[in-house]
Design an enzyme around this catalytic site. Structure first.
Site, PDB file in Angstrom:
ATOM      1  N   HIS A  52     -61.907 -36.914  17.023  1.00 60.24           N
ATOM      2  CA  HIS A  52     -61.301 -36.066  18.055  1.00 60.24           C
ATOM      3  C   HIS A  52     -61.982 -36.239  19.413  1.00 60.24           C
ATOM      4  O   HIS A  52     -61.658 -35.539  20.366  1.00 60.24           O
ATOM      5  CB  HIS A  52     -61.383 -34.598  17.608  1.00 60.24           C
ATOM      6  CG  HIS A  52     -60.516 -33.665  18.368  1.00 60.24           C
ATOM      7  ND1 HIS A  52     -61.017 -32.623  19.118  1.00 60.24           N
ATOM      8  CD2 HIS A  52     -59.171 -33.614  18.511  1.00 60.24           C
ATOM      9  CE1 HIS A  52     -60.025 -31.961  19.675  1.00 60.24           C
ATOM     10  NE2 HIS A  52     -58.894 -32.530  19.334  1.00 60.24           N
ATOM     11  N   LYS A 111     -63.190 -37.797  23.102  1.00 59.27           N
ATOM     12  CA  LYS A 111     -62.593 -38.472  24.258  1.00 59.27           C
ATOM     13  C   LYS A 111     -63.743 -38.950  25.137  1.00 59.27           C
ATOM     14  O   LYS A 111     -64.343 -38.173  25.878  1.00 59.27           O
ATOM     15  CB  LYS A 111     -61.689 -37.548  25.061  1.00 59.27           C
ATOM     16  CG  LYS A 111     -60.489 -36.992  24.298  1.00 59.27           C
ATOM     17  CD  LYS A 111     -60.759 -35.645  23.720  1.00 59.27           C
ATOM     18  CE  LYS A 111     -59.528 -35.090  23.020  1.00 59.27           C
ATOM     19  NZ  LYS A 111     -59.844 -33.944  22.154  1.00 59.27           N
ATOM     20  N   ASP A 119     -69.818 -49.478  32.640  1.00 58.48           N
ATOM     21  CA  ASP A 119     -71.059 -50.151  33.036  1.00 58.48           C
ATOM     22  C   ASP A 119     -72.318 -49.410  32.610  1.00 58.48           C
ATOM     23  O   ASP A 119     -73.402 -49.668  33.148  1.00 58.48           O
ATOM     24  CB  ASP A 119     -71.089 -50.378  34.551  1.00 58.48           C
ATOM     25  CG  ASP A 119     -69.987 -51.324  35.006  1.00 58.48           C
ATOM     26  OD1 ASP A 119     -69.476 -52.083  34.167  1.00 58.48           O
ATOM     27  OD2 ASP A 119     -69.624 -51.284  36.202  1.00 58.48           O
ATOM     28  N   HIS A 139     -55.617 -26.063  27.341  1.00 52.52           N
ATOM     29  CA  HIS A 139     -56.205 -26.934  26.317  1.00 52.52           C
ATOM     30  C   HIS A 139     -57.701 -27.146  26.541  1.00 52.52           C
ATOM     31  O   HIS A 139     -58.357 -27.842  25.772  1.00 52.52           O
ATOM     32  CB  HIS A 139     -55.456 -28.276  26.338  1.00 52.52           C
ATOM     33  CG  HIS A 139     -55.815 -29.214  25.232  1.00 52.52           C
ATOM     34  ND1 HIS A 139     -56.587 -30.344  25.425  1.00 52.52           N
ATOM     35  CD2 HIS A 139     -55.503 -29.196  23.906  1.00 52.52           C
ATOM     36  CE1 HIS A 139     -56.728 -30.985  24.273  1.00 52.52           C
ATOM     37  NE2 HIS A 139     -56.093 -30.315  23.342  1.00 52.52           N
ATOM     38  N   LYS A 178     -61.709 -26.763  26.638  1.00 56.76           N
ATOM     39  CA  LYS A 178     -62.698 -26.265  25.678  1.00 56.76           C
ATOM     40  C   LYS A 178     -64.007 -26.083  26.441  1.00 56.76           C
ATOM     41  O   LYS A 178     -64.825 -26.998  26.533  1.00 56.76           O
ATOM     42  CB  LYS A 178     -62.893 -27.263  24.524  1.00 56.76           C
ATOM     43  CG  LYS A 178     -61.575 -27.677  23.819  1.00 56.76           C
ATOM     44  CD  LYS A 178     -61.217 -29.069  24.185  1.00 56.76           C
ATOM     45  CE  LYS A 178     -60.089 -29.695  23.414  1.00 56.76           C
ATOM     46  NZ  LYS A 178     -59.120 -28.958  22.740  1.00 56.76           N
ATOM     47  N   ASP A 195     -74.009 -16.757  31.894  1.00 56.13           N
ATOM     48  CA  ASP A 195     -75.068 -16.259  32.784  1.00 56.13           C
ATOM     49  C   ASP A 195     -75.380 -17.148  33.986  1.00 56.13           C
ATOM     50  O   ASP A 195     -76.521 -17.166  34.471  1.00 56.13           O
ATOM     51  CB  ASP A 195     -76.359 -16.035  31.989  1.00 56.13           C
ATOM     52  CG  ASP A 195     -76.232 -14.911  30.969  1.00 56.13           C
ATOM     53  OD1 ASP A 195     -75.207 -14.219  30.983  1.00 56.13           O
ATOM     54  OD2 ASP A 195     -77.162 -14.730  30.166  1.00 56.13           O
TER      55      ASP A 195
END
Length: 484
Positions: A225, A227, A232, A402, A404, A409
């Protein structure tokens, strides 16, 4: 005999089903896994003949995990030894970095002992709001690549944005730039024509754990899952945005897609590189060559401290879940949490309840409308207990959120691929950036507060009095939540 079988075929099949079901139940009990997950599997096996066995053998079997990921863990250890000399970071006084973190220093200590999650100090980051911003920056960086491009995505499609990206990497490969692409075989969709173009251009591409019928296995276990994009060895991307037109608000989509991604320049990219290489070594048949160019010296004196936390079925600990739990437990002022799927374990629920009851401002942002019926109602089944404890639950109504993210604080934030559900915590391969920086935390906080303007806050009394049909849907979905 044949006549007897014909006359009693369904009874025979049912007996055979329950013999297998009893065997499966015994196996589940002996594993001593989470009790709620155990009960869920047993209920499915008993009350859903045939279908229950399909669910168990698709999602409950561990033999594939044990065989495959023991091998991956060995590969990871070998890669660690190979790249260890390259993961040398410019040293600063630890005390200088942790000034102002207070109890959040426990987060650093939680993962710092792991050779897979070192604290990196010389970094600069950009928080990228939505796919259109992410792709503008990513495509620019890809065009400027001089040595290598490494991509690892759960979803990559050869639609408009995907084709634009893949055309660029094909052109860079023809110029002599090394291009490696790892994509999840369930989440991604690449045409044979595009695969042929990648091959002819010299791009190395490999599916993660291929399946025979990807369209029928959208929720199969142990998917990648993550991404990740690395250019470089200096520039890295991580976050919620996959490579698909669904993630770009260009006017062609019927729904507005709100997401968050992160661009990193600096030492933390070396850790992203390490995780990419361990996955690449796992999915390819030949031994990987660790090149010095993968880990260049970063001539940059940044001020953003980052840890990269990765988790998956091959790790001993649920690193991302533990980091989130530790952040919640050590919050003093506020906790602002965004997730598209809120189906967490009891520890997270209890931690949020306690934080709210002791005076911490706890706000949870979830979609009003989900892309999954059962995930939506499973999420809703957790809200009443939070509302009762004083947690403020907001539902995003401008489109689908979508992102996450978590910010605590004004000093700690995280952006990554991990949802707050069992699948992300324990089943799929996930990766998050943990950021210890006041400015970046305040910026992510401002994004969160902006999103609240496009959200509705749930009233506890109104929610408590929702229809019995809604509660029944939630109770049904909740039975499946350990398996989602």
């Amino acid at each position: 005999m044949i006549a007897f079988i014909k006359d009693n075929v369904w009874s025979i099949l049912l007996v055979f089903n329950y013999l297998l079901a009893v065997s499966a139940v015994i196996t589940i009990l002996l594993k001593n896994i989470n009790p709620s997950k155990t009960i869920a599997y047993i209920l499915v096996l008993i009350f859903f003949p045939f279908f229950g066995l399909v669910v168990y053998y698709l999602f409950g079997q561990e033999y594939r995990k044990t065989k495959l990921f023991n091998r991956k863990d060995i590969a990871n250890s070998n890669i660690i030894k190979s790249v260890g000399k390259n993961l040398r970071f410019e040293e600063k006084k630890f005390e200088d970095v942790t000034i102002g973190l207070d109890d959040k220093i426990k987060l650093i200590k939680l993962l710092r002992a792991s050779e897979k999650s070192p604290l990196t100090l010389n970094n600069d980051v950009e928080i990228l709001k939505n796919g259109e911003v992410k792709f503008k920056r990513l495509l620019e960086d890809l065009r400027q690549a001089k040595n290598h491009i490494h991509l690892e995505y759960y979803i990559i499609k050869d639609d408009l944005i995907g084709t634009e990206l893949l055309d660029i990497v094909c052109e860079k490969s023809k110029q002599g730039i090394e291009v490696k692409l790892s994509y999840d075989d369930v989440g991604s969709k690449l045409s044979s024509k595009m695969k042929q173009k990648l091959h002819e251009s010299g791009v190395e591409y490999v599916p993660f754990m291929p399946v025979l019928f990807s369209s029928l296995t959208g929720k199969s276990n142990y998917r990648n899952h993550r991404k990740i994009a690395i250019i470089d060895g200096e520039i890295g991307y991580v976050g919620g945005v996959n490579v698909s037109d669904n993630y770009v608000n260009n006017g062609s989509n019927t729904i507005y897609w709100r997401d968050t991604h992160l661009r990193i320049y600096g030492e933390a990219v070396k850790v992203l590189q390490f995780h990419f290489l361990t996955t690449w070594d796992f999915v390819t048949e030949h031994a990987i060559e660790i090149k010095k160019s993968y880990f260049p010296k970063i001539n940059f004196d940044g001020n953003v401290a980052i840890q990269i936390a990765a988790s998956g079925p091959d790790t001993d600990w649920a690193n991302i879940m533990e980091a989130i739990l530790t952040a919640i437990n050590n919050a003093e002022d506020y906790i602002y949490l965004t997730t598209p799927y809120f189906i967490p374990n009891d520890q997270i629920i209890t931690a949020l309840q306690i934080a709210s009851k002791i005076g911490v401002d706890v706000k949870l942002l979830i979609p009003k409308d989900s892309d999954s019926w059962i995930a939506k109602h499973a999420t809703n089944s957790n809200l009443e207990k939070l509302l009762e404890a004083g947690v403020k639950v907001h539902r995003y109504n401008k489109g689908f959120i979508h992102a996450k993210t978590l910010v605590v604080d004004d000093v700690f934030s995280t952006i990554g691929t991990c949802n707050l559900d069992n699948r992300s915590f324990n089943i799929n391969f996930e990766i998050n950036a943990l950021i210890y920086n006041k400015h970046q935390s305040e910026l992510l906080k401002s994004h969160f507060l902006d999103d609240l303007k496009n959200s509705e806050c749930i009233n506890f009394d109104t929610w408590k009095n929702r229809s019995k049909l809604s509660k029944l849907k939630e109770s049904y979905a909740r039975l499946w939540s350990p398996l989602l």
